[in-house]
Design a protein around this motif. Structure first.
Motif, PDB file in Angstrom:
ATOM      1  N   SER A 170       0.834  -1.199   0.000  1.00  0.00           N
ATOM      2  CA  SER A 170       0.000   0.000   0.000  1.00  0.00           C
ATOM      3  C   SER A 170       0.863   1.241   0.000  1.00  0.00           C
ATOM      4  O   SER A 170       1.992   1.243   0.502  1.00  0.00           O
ATOM      5  CB  SER A 170      -0.926   0.023   1.232  1.00  0.00           C
ATOM      6  OG  SER A 170      -1.793  -1.095   1.244  1.00  0.00           O
ATOM      7  N   TRP A 171       0.327   2.326  -0.553  1.00  0.00           N
ATOM      8  CA  TRP A 171       0.915   3.654  -0.457  1.00  0.00           C
ATOM      9  C   TRP A 171      -0.206   4.673  -0.541  1.00  0.00           C
ATOM     10  O   TRP A 171      -1.344   4.338  -0.901  1.00  0.00           O
ATOM     11  CB  TRP A 171       2.009   3.885  -1.491  1.00  0.00           C
ATOM     12  CG  TRP A 171       1.615   3.720  -2.942  1.00  0.00           C
ATOM     13  CD1 TRP A 171       1.276   4.692  -3.816  1.00  0.00           C
ATOM     14  CD2 TRP A 171       1.575   2.495  -3.685  1.00  0.00           C
ATOM     15  NE1 TRP A 171       1.014   4.174  -5.056  1.00  0.00           N
ATOM     16  CE2 TRP A 171       1.200   2.818  -5.007  1.00  0.00           C
ATOM     17  CE3 TRP A 171       1.816   1.148  -3.372  1.00  0.00           C
ATOM     18  CZ2 TRP A 171       1.041   1.863  -6.008  1.00  0.00           C
ATOM     19  CZ3 TRP A 171       1.663   0.192  -4.361  1.00  0.00           C
ATOM     20  CH2 TRP A 171       1.285   0.540  -5.665  1.00  0.00           C
ATOM     21  N   HIS A 172       0.097   5.911  -0.195  1.00  0.00           N
ATOM     22  CA  HIS A 172      -0.966   6.897   0.002  1.00  0.00           C
ATOM     23  C   HIS A 172      -0.650   8.200  -0.733  1.00  0.00           C
ATOM     24  O   HIS A 172      -0.168   9.157  -0.129  1.00  0.00           O
ATOM     25  CB  HIS A 172      -1.157   7.160   1.500  1.00  0.00           C
ATOM     26  CG  HIS A 172      -1.501   5.930   2.278  1.00  0.00           C
ATOM     27  ND1 HIS A 172      -2.805   5.484   2.440  1.00  0.00           N
ATOM     28  CD2 HIS A 172      -0.713   5.028   2.922  1.00  0.00           C
ATOM     29  CE1 HIS A 172      -2.798   4.378   3.155  1.00  0.00           C
ATOM     30  NE2 HIS A 172      -1.552   4.076   3.464  1.00  0.00           N
ATOM     31  N   PRO A 173      -0.949   8.260  -2.026  1.00  0.00           N
ATOM     32  CA  PRO A 173      -0.830   9.537  -2.737  1.00  0.00           C
ATOM     33  C   PRO A 173      -1.989  10.468  -2.373  1.00  0.00           C
ATOM     34  O   PRO A 173      -2.892  10.088  -1.607  1.00  0.00           O
ATOM     35  CB  PRO A 173      -0.877   9.120  -4.208  1.00  0.00           C
ATOM     36  CG  PRO A 173      -1.664   7.852  -4.203  1.00  0.00           C
ATOM     37  CD  PRO A 173      -1.338   7.158  -2.912  1.00  0.00           C
ATOM     38  N   VAL A 174      -1.985  11.661  -2.932  1.00  0.00           N
ATOM     39  CA  VAL A 174      -3.025  12.641  -2.583  1.00  0.00           C
ATOM     40  C   VAL A 174      -4.402  12.214  -3.078  1.00  0.00           C
ATOM     41  O   VAL A 174      -5.420  12.715  -2.595  1.00  0.00           O
ATOM     42  CB  VAL A 174      -2.660  14.024  -3.171  1.00  0.00           C
ATOM     43  CG1 VAL A 174      -1.399  14.553  -2.510  1.00  0.00           C
ATOM     44  CG2 VAL A 174      -2.501  13.955  -4.680  1.00  0.00           C
ATOM     45  N   THR A 175      -4.443  11.297  -4.046  1.00  0.00           N
ATOM     46  CA  THR A 175      -5.728  10.839  -4.583  1.00  0.00           C
ATOM     47  C   THR A 175      -6.373   9.763  -3.721  1.00  0.00           C
ATOM     48  O   THR A 175      -7.459   9.278  -4.049  1.00  0.00           O
ATOM     49  CB  THR A 175      -5.535  10.280  -6.006  1.00  0.00           C
ATOM     50  OG1 THR A 175      -4.531   9.262  -5.984  1.00  0.00           O
ATOM     51  CG2 THR A 175      -5.113  11.396  -6.953  1.00  0.00           C
ATOM     52  N   TYR A 209     -14.493  13.497  -8.126  1.00  0.00           N
ATOM     53  CA  TYR A 209     -13.451  13.388  -7.122  1.00  0.00           C
ATOM     54  C   TYR A 209     -13.006  11.924  -6.968  1.00  0.00           C
ATOM     55  O   TYR A 209     -13.736  10.992  -7.309  1.00  0.00           O
ATOM     56  CB  TYR A 209     -13.946  13.903  -5.772  1.00  0.00           C
ATOM     57  CG  TYR A 209     -14.134  15.393  -5.731  1.00  0.00           C
ATOM     58  CD1 TYR A 209     -13.056  16.247  -5.544  1.00  0.00           C
ATOM     59  CD2 TYR A 209     -15.410  15.942  -5.876  1.00  0.00           C
ATOM     60  CE1 TYR A 209     -13.240  17.626  -5.502  1.00  0.00           C
ATOM     61  CE2 TYR A 209     -15.606  17.307  -5.834  1.00  0.00           C
ATOM     62  CZ  TYR A 209     -14.505  18.150  -5.653  1.00  0.00           C
ATOM     63  OH  TYR A 209     -14.700  19.516  -5.619  1.00  0.00           O
ATOM     64  N   ALA A 210     -11.797  11.781  -6.457  1.00  0.00           N
ATOM     65  CA  ALA A 210     -11.294  10.431  -6.189  1.00  0.00           C
ATOM     66  C   ALA A 210     -11.945   9.889  -4.924  1.00  0.00           C
ATOM     67  O   ALA A 210     -12.172  10.622  -3.947  1.00  0.00           O
ATOM     68  CB  ALA A 210      -9.780  10.455  -6.029  1.00  0.00           C
ATOM     69  N   LEU A 211     -12.228   8.606  -4.949  1.00  0.00           N
ATOM     70  CA  LEU A 211     -12.764   7.928  -3.774  1.00  0.00           C
ATOM     71  C   LEU A 211     -11.623   7.754  -2.769  1.00  0.00           C
ATOM     72  O   LEU A 211     -10.607   7.132  -3.063  1.00  0.00           O
ATOM     73  CB  LEU A 211     -13.354   6.570  -4.167  1.00  0.00           C
ATOM     74  CG  LEU A 211     -13.992   5.762  -3.045  1.00  0.00           C
ATOM     75  CD1 LEU A 211     -15.227   6.485  -2.497  1.00  0.00           C
ATOM     76  CD2 LEU A 211     -14.372   4.375  -3.564  1.00  0.00           C
ATOM     77  N   GLY A 212     -11.802   8.278  -1.591  1.00  0.00           N
ATOM     78  CA  GLY A 212     -10.716   8.256  -0.612  1.00  0.00           C
ATOM     79  C   GLY A 212     -10.738   7.054   0.301  1.00  0.00           C
ATOM     80  O   GLY A 212     -10.232   7.130   1.425  1.00  0.00           O
ATOM     81  N   ARG A 213     -11.268   5.937  -0.154  1.00  0.00           N
ATOM     82  CA  ARG A 213     -11.339   4.726   0.669  1.00  0.00           C
ATOM     83  C   ARG A 213     -11.192   3.505  -0.218  1.00  0.00           C
ATOM     84  O   ARG A 213     -11.462   3.552  -1.426  1.00  0.00           O
ATOM     85  CB  ARG A 213     -12.669   4.681   1.422  1.00  0.00           C
ATOM     86  CG  ARG A 213     -13.860   4.843   0.502  1.00  0.00           C
ATOM     87  CD  ARG A 213     -15.177   4.602   1.197  1.00  0.00           C
ATOM     88  NE  ARG A 213     -15.393   3.169   1.449  1.00  0.00           N
ATOM     89  CZ  ARG A 213     -16.523   2.705   1.969  1.00  0.00           C
ATOM     90  NH1 ARG A 213     -17.509   3.518   2.312  1.00  0.00           N
ATOM     91  NH2 ARG A 213     -16.678   1.409   2.168  1.00  0.00           N
TER      92      ARG A 213
END
Length: 260
Positions: free
Chosen positions: A204-209, A237-241
């Motif tokens: 896993s990684w966590h970009p701004v999207t 918008y991007a789904l943040g989950r």
């Protein structure tokens, strides 16, 4: 001409008498003829020897000849073997089957568009269902891949399947799959068992999207990857989950339909 016929000829010539001033050297002629006969006999003898030698060699190949008397076999030919190629894999069908798995995996409440594209600003379009596969005019790294956009509450995420036969060597030999970083953006890694207890690597990684989860498995010389990520685009918008949990990602990765 034999020696007897020569003597008869010479005798008739003597009886008839030679022309004036000419002497017939009978003894010289006879001597030369004898030498010619000896040479002829020697030649005939040599021919006989050659014929006998050939017959002896032929007899060595006939049945009943003792194995010890046969000539040694010629050395075996060496070099690469010609391998008949197997029929090509139908990668197009595999890609479309992978897309079907992604559609079926979308959880209840998520919107899946039926068309292949969605409209964008200025008459542009965005792919929301897409498949592609390797071919003569498409020398992709992947054998095939499939993409599906899903939406929840007006926010989008994308599910992707990629299958490639280009596997990092260190990943093949690693006892711990998480000891090898596949994507340089990875921030965490874990090994999750699928429903059939097959271990699957999930990074896993966590970009701004939003969070990205990528499940990978090496099987039969190919690398199977299933990824989920937020997907921002104009007016969406991007789904943040996450769309799928770790077990669902692992089960997709181990689905035999994805194997070439």
């Amino acid at each position: 001409m034999t020696e007897t016929s020569i003597r008869d000829l010479m005798a008739r010539a003597v009886e008839d008498g030679p022309p004036s001033g000419i002497q017939l050297p009978v003894d010289d002629v006879l001597a030369r003829n004898a030498r010619m006969l000896r040479r002829r006999r020697i030649g005939q003898a040599l021919v006989a020897v050659v014929l006998l030698a050939g017959a002896a060699g032929l007899s060595a190949l006939l049945p009943g000849r003792p194995p010890s008397a046969l000539p040694p076999p010629a050395p075996a030919a060496t070099g690469p073997l010609v391998v008949t190629p197997t029929p090509p894999i139908d990668l197009e069908s595999r890609a479309k089957a992978a897309l079907g798995l992604l559609v079926a995996a979308a959880p209840p409440g998520y919107r899946v568009q039926k068309g292949e594209t969605a409209p964008g600003p200025g008459g542009s379009t965005y792919a929301v269902r897409e498949t592609s596969w390797r071919g003569p005019e498409r020398p992709f790294k992947e054998l095939y891949w499939a993409l599906l956009e899903v939406q929840l509450d007006g926010r989008a995420a994308v599910l992707t399947v990629r299958v490639t036969d280009q596997v990092p060597v260190n990943l093949l030999s690693a006892a711990d799959p998480c000891a090898v970083r596949i994507n340089p953006d990875e921030q965490s890694c874990r090994v999750v068992p699928a429903s059939d207890n097959t271990p699957v690597r999930i990074a896993s990684w966590h970009p701004v999207t939003g969070p990205v989860d990528e499940a990978t498995r090496v099987v039969n010389g190919v690398l199977v990857t299933v990824q989920q990520a937020g997907r921002p685009r104009p007016n969406v918008y991007a789904l943040g989950r996450p769309v799928l949990d770790d077990r669902q990602l692992a089960d997709l990765t181990t689905n035999p339909t994805l194997l070439p």
